[in-house]
Design an enzyme around this catalytic site. Structure first.
Site, PDB file in Angstrom:
ATOM      1  N   GLU A 113       0.826  -1.151  -0.210  1.00 44.42           N
ATOM      2  CA  GLU A 113       0.032  -0.100  -0.045  1.00 44.42           C
ATOM      3  C   GLU A 113       1.034   1.268   0.127  1.00 44.42           C
ATOM      4  O   GLU A 113       1.563   1.533   1.091  1.00 44.42           O
ATOM      5  CB  GLU A 113      -0.902  -0.054   1.287  1.00 44.42           C
ATOM      6  CG  GLU A 113      -1.552   1.283   1.555  1.00 44.42           C
ATOM      7  CD  GLU A 113      -2.513   1.106   2.821  1.00 44.42           C
ATOM      8  OE1 GLU A 113      -2.315   0.208   3.680  1.00 44.42           O
ATOM      9  OE2 GLU A 113      -3.033   2.269   3.181  1.00 44.42           O
ATOM     10  N   ASP A 159      -1.322  -1.269   5.674  1.00 41.20           N
ATOM     11  CA  ASP A 159      -1.124  -0.610   7.074  1.00 41.20           C
ATOM     12  C   ASP A 159      -2.157  -1.500   7.891  1.00 41.20           C
ATOM     13  O   ASP A 159      -3.094  -1.822   7.595  1.00 41.20           O
ATOM     14  CB  ASP A 159      -1.708   0.756   7.060  1.00 41.20           C
ATOM     15  CG  ASP A 159      -0.774   1.639   6.218  1.00 41.20           C
ATOM     16  OD1 ASP A 159       0.575   1.284   6.062  1.00 41.20           O
ATOM     17  OD2 ASP A 159      -0.989   2.872   6.075  1.00 41.20           O
TER      18      ASP A 159
END
Ligand code: 0RA
Length: 659
Positions: A441, A519
């Site tokens: 990400e 995350d």
């Protein structure tokens, strides 16, 4: 040397029925458990419970039982209780032991003592409860029958004593308690959700039966245990409403068909929604036939033929003809959710996972029934019929656009240099089985991962922001999304919507492991879910063959003086804090750092905690239950907000989404 010359391979001439009997004994099950229950991992362990429950379901289908209780005990042993007639306990002259003992020690003996009943449930491998006995360190059977409470115990499949009377009873039924053998299974821990989901499915597939599950390992503050109860009044009609809860329907009520021909009961429910995916779930004797088979083929054939004929006669297809768009079988199934459940007395299961029905006679039975009933339905419900045909036309138009978009992408790949995505930092090894692709990400975390990785076998593909929600987007959007194109070109596989290209060629897959690294926050799990949704809908094989993993970055770094510890949960944080401060007596110098994102770690930390194969924890993504996974994705990624909020709230305490 040819096989025939090899003496070892020749059959002994005195091969008799007796030998076969010996080979088929419970020792054979213990020697080769995988042959009987599929595998000895988590899946096989849970299969033991299904096998026992199936016997009770058979008793219920025969009309003698309406309640089944499953209990997971503290020590991970299992009880299954039903209120059926009880397994017969009378002495069997020929077998020289009780019927109960025969049922529990002879393979395939389950149905032998009840000729009238119609055994259909009988587990995926149809091996019966004796198999569970063989693979259990201990098993106890209690039968409540004719006012008497009987009991018999076994160890590793062998009777400890013959059936004995334990007293009087007003109850009627069978209780099987067992503890799986730890020398056979690689794990002994039962998962409540896995068992509960299966019981829910059984409740929908067999209306009128109550199935309960209690987990005695999970005690709540008020002293009660974690528990689920399932009961369905309307069976498949309830099932489809449950599955499509997160989808927008285009018809008010589902189409329901029920009938029986040549001793094959058939039950089907179907409805169309505004999505672009096909969701047909088929079952034979309560087993999810993931690979389909003749019942599914019969359904598809009748669906295409009947709808096509109706659409032709109503002249609604002229628009498409003008645009030179041809309609294909797929178009009739886009946005279709259907459940097909048939009961076959002697099913032949084929295919890689033995979940493909092979009985040819079933094709015609289903085809004829669906053809007749659907034709009547369309004639009697012209409003729904029109909605359906319009949906089919939309599907054909969208597929036409998708093919053009895909051809454009493929042509670019071939003529425009093609090659790997510019954003990919590839690894040097060319041995796909040892290579790993990290889908990361954000560009910044991608940069850290690039510096931290072992570039010999670890490749990094950073993904910017949220990738396309394939659950909601029109199919051709996939070929216009940079992020998604990057993923499949990096993987080396192609995806397509055409029937023939669905058989994905994993041989070209460039990485053995595909690792999603986001995350540890809400956005991160949303992104992970978007990627998983894409794989689930368009590269399901990647998940099914065990290539997809989720990385688990730590939540905190706890420091005190020279001591440093990464922790992955709040509970772990409490333990480590207590340890570092001598139970709170000395909190000075304690430092707790919360990692909100991957970006807060430097490359060494990221390598140590999340990427180093020696120290990291990867969660492999598996599909326990295809039907439930489909529902969860539709709900999580669909339009309707309330069910999604409910799911997230209910599961908020889990750090992960289990599929
Ligand atoms: C054979 C015959 C009869 C009952 C059963 C099997 C039976 C098996 C299981 C396994 C779990 N629960 C069960 N309940 C019943 C009864 C034959 C008769 O009473 O006439």
């Amino acid at each position: 040397m040819s096989d025939l010359e090899n003496k070892d391979l020749q059959q002994p001439t005195d091969y008799t029925a007796e030998n076969i009997q010996v080979l088929e004994g419970l020792e054979a099950v213990r020697k080769r458990p995988a042959m009987y229950i599929g595998d000895v991992s988590e899946r096989g362990l849970h299969h033991l419970v299904y096998e026992v429950v199936d016997n009770s379901i058979d008793e219920a289908l025969a009309g003698h039982c309406d309640h089944i209780w499953v209990t997971i005990h503290k020590d991970n042993s299992i009880s299954v209780l039903d209120n059926g007639r009880g397994i017969p306990t009378d002495y069997h002259e020929k077998e020289k032991r009780s019927a109960l003992e025969v049922v529990l020690t002879v393979l395939h003996a389950g149905g032998k003592f009840d000729k009238d009943s119609y055994k259909v449930s009988g587990g995926l491998h149809g091996v019966g409860v004796s198999c569970v006995n063989a693979l259990s360190a201990k098993l106890r059977a209690e039968v409540f029958r004719n006012g008497i409470h009987y009991i018999q115990e076994f160890e590793y499949g062998k009777p400890v004593y013959s059936v004995k009377e334990a007293g009087k009873t007003d109850y009627r039924g069978t209780l099987i308690w067992f503890k799986p053998d730890n020398s056979i299974f690689t794990t002994l821990e039962y998962k409540f959700t896995t068992l509960s989901t299966r019981l829910k499915e059984l409740a929908f597939l067999n209306k009128g039966i109550t199935l309960e599950i209690v987990d005695e390992r999970e005690e709540k503050e008020n002293g009660t245990f974690l528990k689920d109860i399932y009961y369905s009044e309307e069976g498949l009609k309830d099932f489809i409403n449950y599955l499509d809860g997160g989808r927008e329907k285009i018809m008010e009520y589902p189409i329901y068909m029920e009938g029986e021909k040549d001793n094959v009961p058939v039950e089907i429910v179907m409805q169309y929604n505004t999505s672009f995916t096909e969701n047909i779930h088929s079952y034979v004797n309560n087993i999810n036939t993931i690979e389909g088979g003749t019942h599914l083929a019969g359904f598809r054939r009748a669906l295409t033929r009947t709808l096509k004929k109706y659409a032709d006669e109503s002249k609604m297809l002229e628009k498409l003809e003008k645009q030179k768009i041809e309609i294909s079988g797929d178009d009739f199934r886009e946005g279709l959710t259907a459940i097909i459940s048939v009961k076959v007395a002697e099913p032949q299961f084929e295919g890689q996972t033995k979940t493909k029905l092979g009985n040819n006679e079933v094709m015609g039975i289903v085809d004829q029934m669906v053809g007749e009933m659907l034709r009547n339905y369309l004639e009697e419900n012209p409003k729904d019929a029109k909605e359906i045909v319009n949906k089919v036309i939309l599907a054909a138009t969208a597929r036409h656009a998708a093919r053009k978009a895909r051809e454009l992408v493929q042509r670019k790949n071939v003529f425009g240099g093609g090659g790997l995505p510019g954003k990919l930092w590839d690894c040097s090894s060319k041995k796909s089985e040892e290579c790993e692709l990290y889908l990361v990400e954000g560009d910044s975390a991608g940069g850290t991962a690039k510096q931290g990785r072992d570039s010999k076998f670890q490749a990094i593909l950073p993904l910017r922001g949220k990738i396309l929600n394939v659950e909601k987007a029109m199919p051709h959007k996939i070929f216009e999304s940079e992020e998604i194109k990057n993923i499949f070109t990096a993987l080396g596989v192609s995806i397509g919507t055409e029937e023939d290209s669905k058989a994905l060629n994993l041989e070209k897959l460039r990485y053995g492991k595909v690792i999603i690294m986001t995350d540890a926050d809400v956005d991160g799990s949303h992104i992970a879910t978007l990627i998983l949704t894409f794989f689930f809908r368009h590269l399901k094989e990647l998940i099914e063959f065990g290539h997809v993993y989720i990385a688990t970055p730590p939540l905190y770094l706890i420091k005190k003086g020279k001591q440093e510890r990464y922790v992955w949960s709040d509970k772990e944080r409490e333990t480590v804090t207590a340890e570092f401060t001598n139970d709170g007596a000395n909190t000075g110098g304690l430092h707790v750092q919360r990692y909100k994102g991957l970006g807060e770690m430097n490359e060494t930390q990221l390598w140590e905690t999340t990427m180093n194969p020696e120290t990291r924890t990867l969660r492999q993504v598996t599909i326990d239950n295809l039907t439930e996974a489909d529902r969860v994705f539709a709900m999580l990624m669909g339009d309707e907000v309330p069910p999604r909020r409910e799911f997230i709230e209910k599961n908020a305490h889990y750090a992960k989404i289990d599929i």
